[in-house]
Motif scaffolding. Structure first.
Motif, PDB file in Angstrom:
ATOM      1  N   VAL A 124      48.209  42.191  35.678  1.00 41.30           N
ATOM      2  CA  VAL A 124      48.062  42.924  34.416  1.00 41.30           C
ATOM      3  C   VAL A 124      47.150  44.107  34.675  1.00 41.30           C
ATOM      4  O   VAL A 124      46.296  44.077  35.558  1.00 41.30           O
ATOM      5  CB  VAL A 124      47.488  42.043  33.280  1.00 41.30           C
ATOM      6  N   LEU A 128      52.256  34.765  30.673  1.00 40.37           N
ATOM      7  CA  LEU A 128      50.816  34.973  30.820  1.00 40.37           C
ATOM      8  C   LEU A 128      50.020  33.873  30.124  1.00 40.37           C
ATOM      9  O   LEU A 128      49.066  33.322  30.684  1.00 40.37           O
ATOM     10  CB  LEU A 128      50.435  36.347  30.264  1.00 40.37           C
ATOM     11  N   ALA A 149      47.554  31.081  31.768  1.00 40.19           N
ATOM     12  CA  ALA A 149      46.129  31.370  31.613  1.00 40.19           C
ATOM     13  C   ALA A 149      45.397  30.387  30.708  1.00 40.19           C
ATOM     14  O   ALA A 149      44.250  30.032  30.983  1.00 40.19           O
ATOM     15  CB  ALA A 149      45.958  32.792  31.064  1.00 40.19           C
ATOM     16  N   GLU A 167      39.833  36.367  35.313  1.00 42.89           N
ATOM     17  CA  GLU A 167      41.212  36.824  35.435  1.00 42.89           C
ATOM     18  C   GLU A 167      42.103  36.175  34.389  1.00 42.89           C
ATOM     19  O   GLU A 167      42.947  36.830  33.775  1.00 42.89           O
ATOM     20  CB  GLU A 167      41.744  36.507  36.836  1.00 42.89           C
ATOM     21  N   ASP A 208      41.681  37.770  30.992  1.00 42.21           N
ATOM     22  CA  ASP A 208      42.379  39.051  30.911  1.00 42.21           C
ATOM     23  C   ASP A 208      43.865  38.835  30.644  1.00 42.21           C
ATOM     24  O   ASP A 208      44.473  39.490  29.784  1.00 42.21           O
ATOM     25  CB  ASP A 208      42.211  39.835  32.210  1.00 42.21           C
ATOM     26  N   ARG A 209      44.465  37.899  31.377  1.00 39.75           N
ATOM     27  CA  ARG A 209      45.891  37.641  31.239  1.00 39.75           C
ATOM     28  C   ARG A 209      46.220  37.056  29.863  1.00 39.75           C
ATOM     29  O   ARG A 209      47.242  37.385  29.256  1.00 39.75           O
ATOM     30  CB  ARG A 209      46.363  36.693  32.349  1.00 39.75           C
ATOM     31  N   GLY A 231      48.630  38.598  27.098  1.00 43.38           N
ATOM     32  CA  GLY A 231      49.710  37.763  26.591  1.00 43.38           C
ATOM     33  C   GLY A 231      49.688  37.644  25.087  1.00 43.38           C
ATOM     34  O   GLY A 231      50.741  37.684  24.421  1.00 43.38           O
TER      35      GLY A 231
END
Length: 398
Positions: A4, A237, A241, A253, A256-257, A261
């Motif tokens: 991403v 995502l 995640a 990370e 963030d994903r 999403g």
């Protein structure tokens, strides 16, 4: 694992989506670009008391911060919206900045709507007691709204929402009386660093509501390749995640994903039967919608897969399931298990009886509410839901 972007901007239906760690530091510049001078923050008391969350936002707003109203609650009470209106007038604010979960963002939007509606809270309640409340008129003069989400409810890229005027006990219908108008935010600042300040329980409680927006879109009768693409990638995502965030193994990370999403599943979303189940319970109780979604989603999907295709190939793609060598029945069951796995990783509720206030004797009435709910117009083509069929699903989930 698909990457991403570290940051991006995208305009969606008049709302600027601004994503990236630290992006709230640009709030003041954004207001200046739009000739907005005085921002009133609208949030709940927990958010307002969190220095870790509030300080970056206040610093980003700088001298354009006019005040903070921290009186929103999960019930989305009309008192909160009208309290924010009073605060807006006292501080001479010309823009509202909603911060937090879905309820606070809804209250911020409805504050904007009713600030220009002209009716007082007592007048609206009197209308509700007399059998119905007329919706507010659309008004281009209403103050603009910026949202800063901190949960995965997926309530930020939206123009909808409502406030409760009368509780079920006060209402002549025996159901809560609510009213709402349309107000799309002009900007959505999605900063993963702020999500990390939210307690794990609140993130988990909201996550299934957001996840289900991605699940529902591919099987909606008005779905299209564009809405499918956003929903499926958003599911990829989120399904990857969310469990990592829940088990504490995230190094940033996964957050963030998950935030990306959560944005994706809202774009051109097509809410349908799962959301109708949530709305059915909202007609009876004050429950967090994510909790209801967590319980019913696997049961509703199993019901759908028994009756229709329900976009199972697309959903399998979203949950990383290879359809090769699997029958339609096997593929459907794997999707149900994948959804339940995400739900269980979040430690979300699994039975309706465990939710506060719920009563088994209410299930027939809730089934009637579900069948009549507006998102049911989007159920898969050829599905013909009945109150009896919906009640069976509710009893399986009980």
């Amino acid at each position: 694992m698909l990457p991403v972007s570290e940051s991006f901007e995208y305009e969606y239906r008049g709302c600027d989506l601004i994503y990236g760690r630290g992006c709230v530091g640009r709030l003041g510049d954004y207001l200046a670009e739009h000739d907005l001078d005085r921002a009133l923050i609208v949030c709940g008391s927990n958010v307002g008391a969190s220095d870790e969350l509030m300080e970056p936002i206040q610093e980003g707003l700088g001298d354009r911060l006019a005040g903070v109203f921290d009186g929103t609650t999960p019930e989305k009470s009309a008192e909160a919206a009208f309290g924010a209106i009073d605060e807006m007038h006292e501080t001479d604010a010309d823009v509202l900045v909603g911060i937090g979960g879905g309820s606070s963002l809804d209250v911020a939007r409805q504050t904007s709507v009713f600030a220009q509606d002209g009716r007082s809270l007592s007048e609206l309640r009197e209308e509700a007691r007399n059998g119905g409340v007329s919706p507010p008129d659309s008004n281009d003069e209403r103050p603009p709204v910026i949202v800063v989400p901190t949960t995965f409810a997926g309530a930020d890229v939206s123009d909808t929402g409502s406030i409760e005027l009368l509780s079920a006990a006060e209402s002549p219908t025996g159901q809560p009386a609510s009213v709402g108008g349309s107000a799309m935010p002009i900007a959505d600042f999605a900063d993963p660093a702020l999500f990390e300040t939210t307690p794990a329980g609140a993130l988990a409680g909201s996550a299934m509501n957001g996840l289900d927006k991605g699940i529902e879109t591919p099987y909606a009768r008005d779905a299209n390749p564009v809405s499918d693409a956003a929903a499926v990638h958003g599911l990829r995502l989120l399904s990857d995640a969310l469990p990592r965030i829940a088990d504490g193994s995230d190094d940033g990370e996964a957050m963030d994903r998950a935030v990306v999403g959560s944005l994706l599943v809202q774009l051109d979303r097509k809410i349908s039967i799962i959301h109708a189940f949530g709305h059915g319970f909202a007609r009876r109780y004050s429950l967090q919608q994510g909790s209801v979604h967590a319980v019913v989603a696997p049961h509703v999907l199993r019901y759908l897969f028994e009756e229709v295709d329900a976009g199972r190939a697309l959903l399998a793609e979203g949950f990383g399931i290879d359809p090769a060598g699997r029958s339609d029945v096997e593929l459907g069951e794997e999707i149900v298990e994948a959804v339940a796995d995400v739900r269980d990783a979040l430690d979300a509720p699994t039975r309706l009886r465990d939710l506060p206030e719920t009563r088994e004797e209410d299930l027939p009435a809730i089934a009637e509410f579900v069948v009549d709910d507006s998102p049911m117009t989007r159920v898969p083509t050829s599905l013909e839901p009945t109150a009896e069929g919906i009640e069976r699903v509710l009893r399986e989930a009980w």
